[in-house]
Design a protein around this motif. Sequence first.
Motif, PDB file in Angstrom:
ATOM      1  N   ILE A  59       0.887  -1.189  -0.050  1.00 51.81           N
ATOM      2  CA  ILE A  59       0.068   0.178  -0.023  1.00 51.81           C
ATOM      3  C   ILE A  59       0.944   1.279  -0.153  1.00 51.81           C
ATOM      4  O   ILE A  59       1.637   1.479   0.993  1.00 51.81           O
ATOM      5  CB  ILE A  59      -0.870   0.007   1.182  1.00 51.81           C
ATOM      6  N   GLN A  60       0.753   2.085  -0.824  1.00 52.82           N
ATOM      7  CA  GLN A  60       1.738   3.424  -1.058  1.00 52.82           C
ATOM      8  C   GLN A  60       0.743   4.443  -0.340  1.00 52.82           C
ATOM      9  O   GLN A  60      -0.440   4.509  -0.807  1.00 52.82           O
ATOM     10  CB  GLN A  60       1.549   3.871  -2.338  1.00 52.82           C
ATOM     11  N   CYS A  61       1.175   4.933   0.826  1.00 52.53           N
ATOM     12  CA  CYS A  61       0.254   5.857   1.668  1.00 52.53           C
ATOM     13  C   CYS A  61       0.163   7.187   1.059  1.00 52.53           C
ATOM     14  O   CYS A  61      -0.679   7.921   1.585  1.00 52.53           O
ATOM     15  CB  CYS A  61       0.896   5.765   3.112  1.00 52.53           C
ATOM     16  N   ARG A  62       0.728   7.611   0.245  1.00 53.38           N
ATOM     17  CA  ARG A  62       1.093   8.817  -0.702  1.00 53.38           C
ATOM     18  C   ARG A  62       0.491   9.951   0.544  1.00 53.38           C
ATOM     19  O   ARG A  62      -0.329  10.891   0.547  1.00 53.38           O
ATOM     20  CB  ARG A  62      -0.395   8.853  -1.529  1.00 53.38           C
ATOM     21  N   SER A  63       1.698  10.116   1.596  1.00 50.09           N
ATOM     22  CA  SER A  63       1.234  11.071   2.366  1.00 50.09           C
ATOM     23  C   SER A  63       1.618  12.549   2.003  1.00 50.09           C
ATOM     24  O   SER A  63       2.253  12.789   0.799  1.00 50.09           O
ATOM     25  CB  SER A  63       2.632  10.926   3.514  1.00 50.09           C
ATOM     26  N   GLU A  64       0.946  13.523   2.664  1.00 49.45           N
ATOM     27  CA  GLU A  64       0.881  15.046   2.170  1.00 49.45           C
ATOM     28  C   GLU A  64       2.171  15.356   1.906  1.00 49.45           C
ATOM     29  O   GLU A  64       2.707  15.785   0.715  1.00 49.45           O
ATOM     30  CB  GLU A  64       0.144  15.778   3.007  1.00 49.45           C
ATOM     31  N   ASN A  65       3.065  15.658   2.946  1.00 49.19           N
ATOM     32  CA  ASN A  65       4.411  16.318   3.064  1.00 49.19           C
ATOM     33  C   ASN A  65       5.179  15.553   3.519  1.00 49.19           C
ATOM     34  O   ASN A  65       6.310  15.114   2.797  1.00 49.19           O
ATOM     35  CB  ASN A  65       4.159  17.742   3.779  1.00 49.19           C
ATOM     36  N   SER A  66       5.267  15.229   5.001  1.00 49.41           N
ATOM     37  CA  SER A  66       6.122  14.238   5.334  1.00 49.41           C
ATOM     38  C   SER A  66       5.793  12.935   5.365  1.00 49.41           C
ATOM     39  O   SER A  66       4.780  12.394   5.729  1.00 49.41           O
ATOM     40  CB  SER A  66       6.451  14.989   6.975  1.00 49.41           C
ATOM     41  N   LYS A  67       6.733  12.222   5.054  1.00 44.24           N
ATOM     42  CA  LYS A  67       6.579  10.673   4.466  1.00 44.24           C
ATOM     43  C   LYS A  67       6.548   9.694   5.725  1.00 44.24           C
ATOM     44  O   LYS A  67       7.651   9.822   6.579  1.00 44.24           O
ATOM     45  CB  LYS A  67       7.301  10.121   3.425  1.00 44.24           C
ATOM     46  N   GLY A  68       5.950   8.722   5.843  1.00 40.22           N
ATOM     47  CA  GLY A  68       5.973   7.703   6.910  1.00 40.22           C
ATOM     48  C   GLY A  68       5.090   7.168   7.837  1.00 40.22           C
ATOM     49  O   GLY A  68       3.929   7.931   8.106  1.00 40.22           O
ATOM     50  N   VAL A  69       5.123   5.935   8.013  1.00 39.33           N
ATOM     51  CA  VAL A  69       3.914   5.394   8.409  1.00 39.33           C
ATOM     52  C   VAL A  69       4.134   4.665   9.807  1.00 39.33           C
ATOM     53  O   VAL A  69       4.784   3.895  10.164  1.00 39.33           O
ATOM     54  CB  VAL A  69       3.032   4.260   7.876  1.00 39.33           C
ATOM     55  N   TYR A  70       3.768   5.715  11.053  1.00 37.50           N
ATOM     56  CA  TYR A  70       4.602   5.368  12.327  1.00 37.50           C
ATOM     57  C   TYR A  70       3.886   4.352  12.980  1.00 37.50           C
ATOM     58  O   TYR A  70       4.383   3.482  14.028  1.00 37.50           O
ATOM     59  CB  TYR A  70       4.296   6.482  13.184  1.00 37.50           C
ATOM     60  N   CYS A  71       2.561   3.856  12.668  1.00 39.49           N
ATOM     61  CA  CYS A  71       1.828   2.857  13.419  1.00 39.49           C
ATOM     62  C   CYS A  71       0.712   2.338  12.790  1.00 39.49           C
ATOM     63  O   CYS A  71       0.103   2.908  11.765  1.00 39.49           O
ATOM     64  CB  CYS A  71       1.111   3.673  14.850  1.00 39.49           C
ATOM     65  N   LEU A  72       0.407   1.254  13.144  1.00 39.86           N
ATOM     66  CA  LEU A  72      -1.022   0.279  12.467  1.00 39.86           C
ATOM     67  C   LEU A  72      -1.522  -0.633  13.440  1.00 39.86           C
ATOM     68  O   LEU A  72      -0.834  -1.186  14.239  1.00 39.86           O
ATOM     69  CB  LEU A  72      -0.233  -0.269  11.078  1.00 39.86           C
ATOM     70  N   GLN A  73      -2.602  -1.067  12.924  1.00 37.29           N
ATOM     71  CA  GLN A  73      -3.663  -2.352  13.584  1.00 37.29           C
ATOM     72  C   GLN A  73      -4.322  -2.669  12.435  1.00 37.29           C
ATOM     73  O   GLN A  73      -4.778  -2.038  11.756  1.00 37.29           O
ATOM     74  CB  GLN A  73      -4.058  -2.060  14.902  1.00 37.29           C
ATOM     75  N   TYR A  74      -4.422  -4.053  12.333  1.00 40.10           N
ATOM     76  CA  TYR A  74      -5.356  -4.669  11.414  1.00 40.10           C
ATOM     77  C   TYR A  74      -6.428  -5.582  11.947  1.00 40.10           C
ATOM     78  O   TYR A  74      -6.135  -6.168  13.215  1.00 40.10           O
ATOM     79  CB  TYR A  74      -4.577  -5.163  10.178  1.00 40.10           C
ATOM     80  N   ASP A  75      -7.511  -5.878  11.122  1.00 38.64           N
ATOM     81  CA  ASP A  75      -8.298  -7.142  11.439  1.00 38.64           C
ATOM     82  C   ASP A  75      -8.479  -7.815  10.079  1.00 38.64           C
ATOM     83  O   ASP A  75      -7.853  -7.290   9.191  1.00 38.64           O
ATOM     84  CB  ASP A  75      -9.282  -6.899  12.187  1.00 38.64           C
ATOM     85  N   ASP A  76      -9.469  -8.760  10.137  1.00 32.31           N
ATOM     86  CA  ASP A  76      -9.806  -9.026   8.634  1.00 32.31           C
ATOM     87  C   ASP A  76     -10.453  -8.106   7.466  1.00 32.31           C
ATOM     88  O   ASP A  76     -10.344  -8.255   6.291  1.00 32.31           O
ATOM     89  CB  ASP A  76     -10.778 -10.226   8.793  1.00 32.31           C
ATOM     90  N   GLU A  77     -10.983  -7.186   8.063  1.00 32.68           N
ATOM     91  CA  GLU A  77     -11.672  -6.143   7.056  1.00 32.68           C
ATOM     92  C   GLU A  77     -10.869  -5.056   6.831  1.00 32.68           C
ATOM     93  O   GLU A  77     -11.087  -4.503   5.799  1.00 32.68           O
ATOM     94  CB  GLU A  77     -12.905  -5.625   7.829  1.00 32.68           C
ATOM     95  N   LYS A  78      -9.862  -4.433   7.753  1.00 32.81           N
ATOM     96  CA  LYS A  78      -9.398  -3.163   7.680  1.00 32.81           C
ATOM     97  C   LYS A  78      -7.939  -3.357   8.202  1.00 32.81           C
ATOM     98  O   LYS A  78      -7.629  -3.920   9.157  1.00 32.81           O
ATOM     99  CB  LYS A  78     -10.365  -2.004   8.158  1.00 32.81           C
ATOM    100  N   ILE A  79      -7.140  -2.256   7.748  1.00 32.51           N
ATOM    101  CA  ILE A  79      -6.044  -1.736   8.333  1.00 32.51           C
ATOM    102  C   ILE A  79      -6.104  -0.349   8.687  1.00 32.51           C
ATOM    103  O   ILE A  79      -6.548   0.741   7.951  1.00 32.51           O
ATOM    104  CB  ILE A  79      -4.809  -1.824   7.412  1.00 32.51           C
ATOM    105  N   ILE A  80      -5.814  -0.115  10.075  1.00 33.67           N
ATOM    106  CA  ILE A  80      -5.752   1.352  10.433  1.00 33.67           C
ATOM    107  C   ILE A  80      -4.540   1.883  10.885  1.00 33.67           C
ATOM    108  O   ILE A  80      -3.608   1.182  11.561  1.00 33.67           O
ATOM    109  CB  ILE A  80      -6.809   1.756  11.737  1.00 33.67           C
ATOM    110  N   SER A  81      -3.956   2.994  10.087  1.00 35.28           N
ATOM    111  CA  SER A  81      -2.527   3.301  10.171  1.00 35.28           C
ATOM    112  C   SER A  81      -2.623   4.807  10.867  1.00 35.28           C
ATOM    113  O   SER A  81      -3.350   5.828  10.436  1.00 35.28           O
ATOM    114  CB  SER A  81      -1.791   3.274   8.899  1.00 35.28           C
ATOM    115  N   GLY A  82      -1.444   5.247  11.267  1.00 36.21           N
ATOM    116  CA  GLY A  82      -1.137   6.468  11.942  1.00 36.21           C
ATOM    117  C   GLY A  82       0.112   7.135  11.097  1.00 36.21           C
ATOM    118  O   GLY A  82       1.063   6.353  11.046  1.00 36.21           O
ATOM    119  N   LEU A  83      -0.057   8.142  10.628  1.00 32.61           N
ATOM    120  CA  LEU A  83       1.029   8.696   9.657  1.00 32.61           C
ATOM    121  C   LEU A  83       1.798   9.914  10.203  1.00 32.61           C
ATOM    122  O   LEU A  83       1.297  10.668  11.222  1.00 32.61           O
ATOM    123  CB  LEU A  83       0.406   9.082   8.383  1.00 32.61           C
ATOM    124  N   ARG A  84       2.806  10.160   9.640  1.00 32.46           N
ATOM    125  CA  ARG A  84       3.577  11.219  10.151  1.00 32.46           C
ATOM    126  C   ARG A  84       2.985  12.481   9.796  1.00 32.46           C
ATOM    127  O   ARG A  84       3.447  13.717  10.387  1.00 32.46           O
ATOM    128  CB  ARG A  84       5.153  10.940   9.331  1.00 32.46           C
TER     129      ARG A  84
END
Length: 493
Positions: A184-209
Motif C-alpha cells: 500500500i502506497q500511503c501517499r502522505s501529504e508532506n512528510s512521509k512515514g507510517v508510524y503505527c498500524l493495527q489490522y483485522d480481517d476487514e481493515k488496516i488502520i494506520s497513523g501517519l507522520r
Amino acid sequence: EHYNGPLMTGSRKRPSEGNYDREKEQCMALFDQWSEADQVEFVEHLISRMCHYQHGHINSYLKPMLQRDFITALPAQGLDHIAENILSFLDARSLCSAELVCKEWQRVISEGMLWKKLIERMVRTDPLWKGLSERHQWEKYLFKNRTTEVPPNSYYHSLYPKIIQDIETIEANWRCGRHNLQRIQCRSENSKGVYCLQYDDEKIISGLRDNSIKIWDKQSLECLKILTGHTGSVLCLQYDERVIVTGSSDSTVRVWDVTSGEVLNTLIHHNEAVLHLRFCNGLMVTCSKDRSIAVWDMASPTDISLRRVLVGHRAAVNVVDFDDKYIVSASGDRTIKVWSTSTCEFVRTLNGHKRGIACLQYRDRLVVSGSSDNTIRLWDIECGACLRVLEGHEELVRCIRFDNKRIVSGAYDGKIKVWDLQAALDPRAPASTLCLRTLVEHSGRVFRLQFDEFQIISSSHDDTILIWDFLNVSTNGQSEGRSPSRTYTYISR
C-alpha cells in the motif's frame, strides 16, 4: 513374566496314576456346592501354595478373560453415546487405529461423527485451525447439528489430512520466507512515514507522520477514510469495535468513533509527544517523551479520567504494555520498569540493555524487548531474569511482536526478522538456529508491525504498508485464489 524353562519338566508333579481324574471330579463337585466367597478364598489358598511359573500360567489364562471390548459392549446395552464419548478423546492417529479394530468400532466412530468432533476440537483450541477454517471455508460444515445438511463422517476423515497438509505448507512458507507481497502506497501529504498500524480481517488502520489517520480496506487495499485533527504526527494507536485511540507528537490523546470517524474525546495531559498507548477492559496506559506514564480509567469513550501518574524513568518512555497483574514500561534510560496494575506501585527494574529500549511486548510471564543496542531480550517478569539475547539486527530494533511460536522484529535497517520463540526459550538451543528468516522489502526504517498465523503487516519510513502473506503463496508467479475452497466443498450425492 512366567518362565517356560527346564524347571517345568523337572519339578512338575506327574498326575497320580488313574486317580487324578476321579479326584478332580470330587473336588469340583465340592467346589460347586460352596458360596462364591468361599470359592474365592479356596482358590486364593490354592494359588498361595503354587510356585512362580504356575502363577505365570494362571496369569496368562486370566488375562483374556478379564479383557472387555466395552466399545462393542456399550452400544449393545443402548449406550452408544458413552462409547462415542470415550473414543472422542482420541487424537487423529489413535482414531485411525480405532477404526481398524473391527466393524463395530468403525460404526461407532462413523455414526458418532468423531472426525468432525476432532476437527471442531482443534478449531476451538488452535488459532491456526480456526483461521484456516474461515479462510478455506470449511467452517460452514462445523458446529452444526445433525438435522442440517452435514456431510458424512467420511468427508471429515478425508478433510483432516488436507488440513494437516495446509498447516505443514504454511509452516514451511514461514521457515523458507515464501510469501505473497502486497504493497500500500500511503501517499502522505508532506512528510512521509507510517508510524503505527493495527489490522483485522476487514481493515488496516494506520497513523501517519503527516498528522492523519488512514483506514484501508484489507481486501481491495483502497483508502476508505482519512481522519484529521491531530496537529502532530500520529505516533501510536489502538482500536476495538467501538473506538480508535491515538497518541501524537502534539502531546494529546484523541478518541475517535471507529465507524463514523468523529472525535469523541481529546485528553490533554502529557507535556510532550505521546509515544505509546494501550487500553483494555476499561483501563488505558499512555506514555510520553515527558518521561511519565499515565494510567486512565475509561468508563466510556467520553468519560476518561486520570487515575495515576507513574514517575521513575529518567528519559522518554517509549512503550507500555499491561495485563491484570503488571504494567510494563521501557525507556531511553535503558531500563524496563514493572508496576502493579491494581495499586500502580513500582515493583522492579529489568536491567541489561546497553542502550535505550524502543519496543516491547508483555504476555503471561514473558517480556520481549528491542533496543538501540541492536539486540532483542527475553525476560521472565516474575524474577526479572534475562532468558535470552537475540543478536542479528544491524540497527536499532524499533518494533517487536510475539505469539506462541514466533517473534517478529523490525529494525531501522529496513529488515524484518522472524525468530523461533520456543527455541529461544530453550537454553540448550544454539544462538545460530534462532533466526528463521530475514525479510527485506522496505527501503526505509521499519516503524511498526503486527502478525498472525498467516501474515505480517508492517509499516515504514518509506511511506508504505506491506502485507506479507504466507498462506496464499504464488507458484510460478501466479498468485493462488484467496480461497482455494474447491478441495473442501462437500457435494451431496
